[in-house]
Design an enzyme around this catalytic site. Structure first.
Site, PDB file in Angstrom:
ATOM      1  CG  HIS A  89      -1.940  -1.065   1.245  1.00  0.00           C
ATOM      2  ND1 HIS A  89      -2.983  -1.136   0.345  1.00  0.00           N
ATOM      3  CD2 HIS A  89      -2.074  -2.140   2.049  1.00  0.00           C
ATOM      4  CE1 HIS A  89      -3.717  -2.201   0.602  1.00  0.00           C
ATOM      5  NE2 HIS A  89      -3.182  -2.830   1.636  1.00  0.00           N
ATOM      6  CG  HIS A 114       2.788   5.665   6.089  1.00  0.00           C
ATOM      7  ND1 HIS A 114       2.478   5.637   7.433  1.00  0.00           N
ATOM      8  CD2 HIS A 114       1.710   6.229   5.474  1.00  0.00           C
ATOM      9  CE1 HIS A 114       1.273   6.157   7.618  1.00  0.00           C
ATOM     10  NE2 HIS A 114       0.790   6.514   6.451  1.00  0.00           N
ATOM     11  CG  HIS A 116      -0.445   8.588   2.013  1.00  0.00           C
ATOM     12  ND1 HIS A 116      -1.299   7.513   1.854  1.00  0.00           N
ATOM     13  CD2 HIS A 116      -0.121   8.616   3.327  1.00  0.00           C
ATOM     14  CE1 HIS A 116      -1.481   6.926   3.033  1.00  0.00           C
ATOM     15  NE2 HIS A 116      -0.772   7.577   3.945  1.00  0.00           N
ATOM     16  CG  HIS A 133       0.498  10.443   7.099  1.00  0.00           C
ATOM     17  ND1 HIS A 133      -0.554   9.746   6.529  1.00  0.00           N
ATOM     18  CD2 HIS A 133       0.320  11.737   6.756  1.00  0.00           C
ATOM     19  CE1 HIS A 133      -1.337  10.590   5.884  1.00  0.00           C
ATOM     20  NE2 HIS A 133      -0.821  11.807   6.002  1.00  0.00           N
ATOM     21  CB  THR A 199      -5.909   8.122   5.830  1.00  0.00           C
ATOM     22  OG1 THR A 199      -4.589   7.567   5.732  1.00  0.00           O
ATOM     23  CG2 THR A 199      -5.879   9.420   6.618  1.00  0.00           C
ATOM     24  CB  THR A 200      -5.649   2.681   5.321  1.00  0.00           C
ATOM     25  OG1 THR A 200      -5.024   2.377   6.565  1.00  0.00           O
ATOM     26  CG2 THR A 200      -4.716   3.525   4.478  1.00  0.00           C
TER      27      THR A 200
END
Length: 249
Positions: A89, A114, A116, A133, A199-200
């Site tokens: 992801h 991680h 995005h 994040h 957010t996941t």
């Protein structure tokens, strides 16, 4: 700010944002687009229900913030030759228990950070190229996430090293030398703060969000390296509802 919240026993944790163990069973496959995409998360599993019905979901558009005291944030992150993980992801850097952040007098341990693309949060409707994040947890299980927006510009040595080490398929590698996560912090300390969610999936509403207003610069070539691995891994913007969005420094 989030004293009324606590982690419930058996709560599913986010594989990208929290890295905590699941209580039971394997989570169903999810993605960002198409079948199993963000519009379907809430229907994939009963444990993902908050993704569909939650009232304090993330990310949001950072606009019309109220100028206020956003509380003291003291960051004490240490350089580390992290494990760099491609988890299917995102690219994630796992952190040993030496880095911390203190928010409103509470100490949180940095667990991982991680990336995005594009940025998950928007500034007045505009998303930047990327967002990082930094995920922290305290002894009671509360989460505090520090978000930093990223845009194409000057090379960032730390991000370049991470992307050079990032596995092209699911798996992990180790950085050749230590990266200082503090180099991802912008010069300006102006930040937004609000109560939100992972957010996941499972989109649990347990996060104290602190997002810096000023983006940092990273090389466009390193952004492109990430985009080749993950062309889009940002959740759609969520409504702020009746929450307060604060801005201060």
């Amino acid at each position: 700010m989030l004293n009324r919240r606590s982690m419930l026993a058996g709560l599913l944790a986010c594989p990208v944002c929290a890295g905590l163990a699941r209580a039971e069973g394997a989570a169903p496959h999810w993605t960002y687009e198409g079948h199993g995409g963000a519009d379907e998360w809430g229907a994939l599993d009963s444990r993902f229900k908050a993704c569909a019905v939650g009232a304090e979901q993330s990310p949001i558009d950072l606009k019309k913030a109220t100028k206020a005291d956003v509380g003291a944030l003291k960051i004490d992150w240490k350089p580390e030759a992290n494990k760099v993980v491609n988890n299917g992801h995102t690219i994630q850097c796992n952190v040993a228990n030496a880095s911390t952040a203190t928010l409103d007098g509470e100490t949180y341990t940095l667990k991982q950070y991680h990336f995005h693309t594009p940025s998950e949060h928007a500034l007045d409707g505009a998303r930047t190229d990327m967002e990082v994040h930094f995920v922290h947890a305290n002894a009671a299980g509360k989460l505090a996430v520090v978000g930093v927006l990223m845009k194409a510009g000057a090379k960032h040595d730390g991000f370049a090293a991470i992307m050079a080490a990032a596995p092209a398929t699911e798996g992990e590698a180790t950085l050749a030398k230590a990266v200082d996560p503090k180099t991802f912090l912008p010069k300006s300390k102006a930040r937004f703060r609000y109560e939100g969610s992972l957010t996941t999936p499972p989109c649990s509403e347990i996060v104290d969000w602190n997002v810096f207003e000023q983006p940092i610069q990273v090389a466009e070539s390193d952004i492109n390296t990430f985009v080749k691995l993950f062309p889009m891994n940002a959740r759609p913007l969520q409504t702020i509802g009746r929450r307060f969005l604060l801005k201060g420094s």
